[in-house]
Design an enzyme around this catalytic site. Structure first.
Site, short mmCIF file in Angstrom:
data_model
loop_
_atom_site.label_atom_id
_atom_site.label_comp_id
_atom_site.label_asym_id
_atom_site.label_seq_id
_atom_site.Cartn_x
_atom_site.Cartn_y
_atom_site.Cartn_z
CG ASP A 13 25.07 62.82 58.14
OD1 ASP A 13 25.47 63.98 57.99
OD2 ASP A 13 24.93 62.01 57.21
N GLY A 15 25.31 64.07 64.63
CA GLY A 15 24.78 65.13 65.49
C GLY A 15 25.90 65.90 66.17
CE LYS A 16 30.93 65.21 62.66
NZ LYS A 16 30.11 64.19 62.02
CG ASN A 38 32.77 67.16 52.80
OD1 ASN A 38 33.08 68.10 53.53
ND2 ASN A 38 33.53 66.09 52.70
N GLY A 40 27.62 69.30 57.03
CA GLY A 40 26.52 70.20 57.35
C GLY A 40 26.16 69.97 58.80
CG HIS A 41 28.77 70.07 61.74
ND1 HIS A 41 30.00 70.24 62.30
CD2 HIS A 41 28.84 68.90 61.05
CE1 HIS A 41 30.78 69.21 61.96
NE2 HIS A 41 30.09 68.40 61.20
NE ARG A 144 53.75 65.96 44.85
CZ ARG A 144 54.65 65.05 44.49
NH1 ARG A 144 55.87 65.15 44.90
NH2 ARG A 144 54.31 64.06 43.70
CD GLN A 225 33.27 65.20 56.19
OE1 GLN A 225 34.46 65.35 56.37
NE2 GLN A 225 32.52 66.13 55.63
CB THR A 301 25.47 68.91 52.86
OG1 THR A 301 26.08 69.31 54.08
CG2 THR A 301 26.27 69.46 51.70
CB THR A 302 23.16 66.30 49.42
OG1 THR A 302 22.93 65.24 50.35
CG2 THR A 302 24.66 66.52 49.28
CE LYS A 332 18.46 62.75 64.83
NZ LYS A 332 18.53 62.82 63.36
CB SER A 414 21.78 64.36 72.22
OG SER A 414 20.91 65.16 71.47
P1 IMP Z 1 32.65 63.55 49.53
O1 IMP Z 1 33.23 63.86 50.88
O2 IMP Z 1 31.69 64.60 49.04
O3 IMP Z 1 33.70 63.21 48.52
O4 IMP Z 1 31.75 62.22 49.67
C1 IMP Z 1 32.32 60.95 49.95
C2 IMP Z 1 31.39 60.12 50.82
O5 IMP Z 1 31.34 60.70 52.12
C3 IMP Z 1 29.95 60.06 50.34
O6 IMP Z 1 29.41 58.81 50.70
C4 IMP Z 1 29.27 61.15 51.13
O7 IMP Z 1 27.88 60.93 51.26
C5 IMP Z 1 29.99 61.02 52.45
N1 IMP Z 1 30.01 62.27 53.21
C6 IMP Z 1 30.80 63.34 53.02
N2 IMP Z 1 30.54 64.28 53.93
C7 IMP Z 1 29.59 63.78 54.73
C8 IMP Z 1 28.93 64.28 55.90
O8 IMP Z 1 29.19 65.38 56.40
N3 IMP Z 1 28.01 63.45 56.45
C9 IMP Z 1 27.73 62.22 55.96
N4 IMP Z 1 28.32 61.71 54.89
C10 IMP Z 1 29.25 62.49 54.27
#
Ligand code: IMP
Length: 428
Positions: A13, A15-16, A38, A40-41, A144, A225, A301-302, A332, A414
Site C-alpha cells: 500500500d 502508492g505503487k 490480494n 489493489g493498485h 506440486r 506487495q 482490496t478489502t 503521500k 508524490s
Molecule cells: P495474503 O497475501 O492475502 O495471504 O495476506 C497476507 C498478508 O499480506 C496480510 O497481512 C495481508 O493484509 C497482507 N497483504 C497482502 N496483499 C497486500 C497488499 O496488496 N497490500 C497490503 N497488504 C497486503
C-alpha cells in the site's frame, strides 16, 4: 533505462499504482511478477479512480503491453471481471495490450475456502490475509499439486487434475472443518468457461519479455506487495506467500537476474500495515488516527482500516539494502501537512541492546523499543507544489533527513493522488 524494477519498500500500500502508472509512460512493457488479487493498485486519472488487482498499471496508457507473468497467482474469475470493468470504461484490454502466462498458477474456489478456514482455525494467531486464496495457491504450487493456466487450457489435464485435487481438499473440508464438499462437476464447468475466456490472452510470457528486452524495448517490472511482506525477508509468518522485491522477478518472469538494471523502491512518508503482525512504529493514539483519516488509509482490496504509524528508517534501510535499490520515491508527503512535529524511527533497542539490523525473531520484534527523533512539521498546503524548491523548508528538510537516514536518494515525491501531483527531487 531498458529494465526497471519498481517495488514496495514497506508493508504494501505504498502508492505503487500511481507511480507505476506514471513510469509506464516511458515503458514499452509493464510486467507484474508476483501476488494476485490480494493487491489493489489505485490510479487516479482526471478525477476517475481505477483499482487494479491483477492487471499492471500500464494498462491505462494506450498501446503498452501489459504482462501477468508466471509468478502471479491468477484468479480467473477476478481477472475476467477486472478486464470487463476496464473495458466498460473504454480502456483497451485486448490480446495486444494484455498477455497472461501459461505458467501462472490458478486460484480456485477451494483455495479461497482454505484461506478463510485456515484463518478461522488460527483464531488469535491469524495472519489477517486478504482472503483471496493466495497462501493456499502458492502452497499447492510448492507441493506440486497446483494447476497452472496451461493446465486450465488443456481439457483432459484440467479434468483429471482437478478431480485429484478436489478428492483431497474435500476430505479436508469435511473431516477437519465439518464443511460441505465442493461439487467437482460445477468446478470443472466453471474452469472450462474461464479457459475459453482467458485463452486469447495466454502465451509464454517469459519468452515475450526476454524478446522485448533483446530488441531494446523498455521493460518495467511491477511488484504487487511490499518487501516487508516478502515470504523470506518479511515479518514471517505475517507475510504474503511470494517474493515481493526485485528478487522475485527472475523466478516470477523467467528473466535473467543480471539483466535487471535498476531498482526503485516506493515508500510512504509514514508507515501503514494491514492485517496482523509486527509493526514497530505503529501509533495507536491520535496521531495514528489522524494519519488514517487524512491519508484515507483504508484497504483498496478489502476495505479494512490500515494500521498507521511513523516512518521506520530501520525497516526501510533493511528493505532497500536487500533489494539493491538505486533510489526511492516518497509518496503521500502531503498527508503529514499540519503536524506540529514529524517523528521517525531511527533505531531499535531489544532487551537493552541496540540492533542495527531488522530482527528476524518475532519475539524480538514484539519487544522492540523504538528510538525516535523528531523534526518540526509544516502547515502549508503542498498538494499544488511541483518543484522541490517550492516546498516549505521543513518538508524539504524532512526529505533530506530521510535520505540520509536510509542511505539512498529520493528521486520523486508524490503530493496527491492525481498523475501530475509529483515533485522531482534534485540530487544533492
Ligand atoms: P495474503 O497475501 O492475502 O495471504 O495476506 C497476507 C498478508 O499480506 C496480510 O497481512 C495481508 O493484509 C497482507 N497483504 C497482502 N496483499 C497486500 C497488499 O496488496 N497490500 C497490503 N497488504 C497486503
Amino acid at each position: 533505462m531498458p529494465t526497471l524494477s519498481v517495488f514496495g519498500a514497506q508493508w504494501g500500500d505504498e502508492g505503487k499504482g500511481k507511480i507505476i502508472d506514471r513510469m509506464a509512460r516511458d515503458a514499452d512493457v509493464v510486467v507484474r511478477y508476483q501476488g494476485g488479487a490480494n493487491a489493489g493498485h489505485t490510479v487516479v486519472v482526471g478525477g476517475d479512480e481505477y483499482i487494479l488487482h491483477h492487471i499492471p498499471s500500464g494498462i491505462l496508457h494506450p498501446g503498452k503491453l501489459n504482462v501477468i507473468a508466471g509468478g502471479v497467482a491468477v484468479d480467473p474469475a477476478k481477472l475476467l471481471d477486472e478486464i470487463e470493468q476496464l473495458r466498460a470504461r473504454d480502456v483497451a484490454v485486448t490480446e495486444q495490450t494484455l498477455r497472461v502466462s501459461a505458467r501462472a498458477h490458478v486460484i480456485f474456489e477451494h483455495h479461497r475456502r482454505l484461506d478463510h478456514m485456515a484463518e478461522k482455525f488460527k483464531g488469535e494467531g491469524r495472519i489477517g490475509t486478504t482472503g483471496r486464496g493466495i497462501g493456499p495457491c502458492y502452497a499447492d504450487k510448492a507441493s506440486r499439486t497446483g494447476l497452472r493456466v496451461a493446465d486450465l487450457l488443456d481439457g483432459s489435464t484440467l479434468e483429471s487434475r482437478l478431480q485429484a485435487t478436489l478428492a483431497e481438499k474435500n476430505v479436508h473440508f469435511e473431516r477437519v472443518h465439518g464443511e460441505e464438499p465442493l461439487d467437482l462437476g460445477q468446478e470443472i464447468e466453471r474452469a472450462r468457461q474461464w479457459a475459453s475466456d482467458l485463452a486469447p490472452f495466454v502465451c509464454d510470457t517469459g519468452a515475450l519479455v526476454r524478446k522485448a528486452y533483446r530488441e531494446g524495448r523498455t521493460v518495467l517490472f511491477e511488484a504487487a506487495q511490499g518487501v516487508m511482506l516478502d515470504v523470506d525477508h518479511g515479518t514471517y509468518p505475517f507475510v504474503t506467500s511470494s517474493h515481493t522485491g526485485p528478487d522475485g522477478i527472475a523466478a516470477g518472469v523467467g528473466f535473467p537476474v543480471r539483466s535487471i538494471e535498476r531498482a526503485v523502491g516506493i515508500a510512504k512518508a509514514y508507515c501503514t500495515r494491514v492485517g496482523e503482525g509486527p509493526f514497530p512504529t505503529e501509533d495507536e493514539g491520535p496521531d495514528g488516527e489522524r494519519l488514517r483519516e487524512v491519508g484515507c488509509e483504508f484497504g483498496s482490496t478489502t476495505g479494512r482500516s490500515r494500521r498507521c504509524g511513523w516512518f521506520d528508517a530501520v525497516a526501510m534501510r533493511y528493505a532497500l539494502e536487500i533489494s539493491g535499490a538505486d533510489a526511492w520515491i516518497m509518496t503521500k508527503l502531503d498527508v503529514l501537512t499540519g503536524l506540529s512535529e514529524v517523528k521517525v524511527a531511527v533505531g531499535y533497542v531489544v532487551g537493552g541492546v541496540t540492533r542495527d539490523s531488522f530482527p528476524a525473531e518475532l519475539a524480538d520484534l514484539s519487544r522492540v523499543e523504538v528510538t525516535y527523533e523528531s523534526r518540526p512539521g509544516w502547515t502549508e498546503d503542498i498538494t499544488g507544489v511541483r518543484r522541490f524548491e517550492d516546498l516549505p523548508e521543513a518538508a524539504r528538510e524532512y526529505v533530506r533527513w530521510l535520505e540520509d537516514m536510509v542511505g539512498a536518494p529520493v528521486e520523486m515525491l508524490s503530493v496527491g493522488p492525481e498523475r501530475d501531483q509529483v515533485v522531482p527531487v534534485p540530487s544533492v
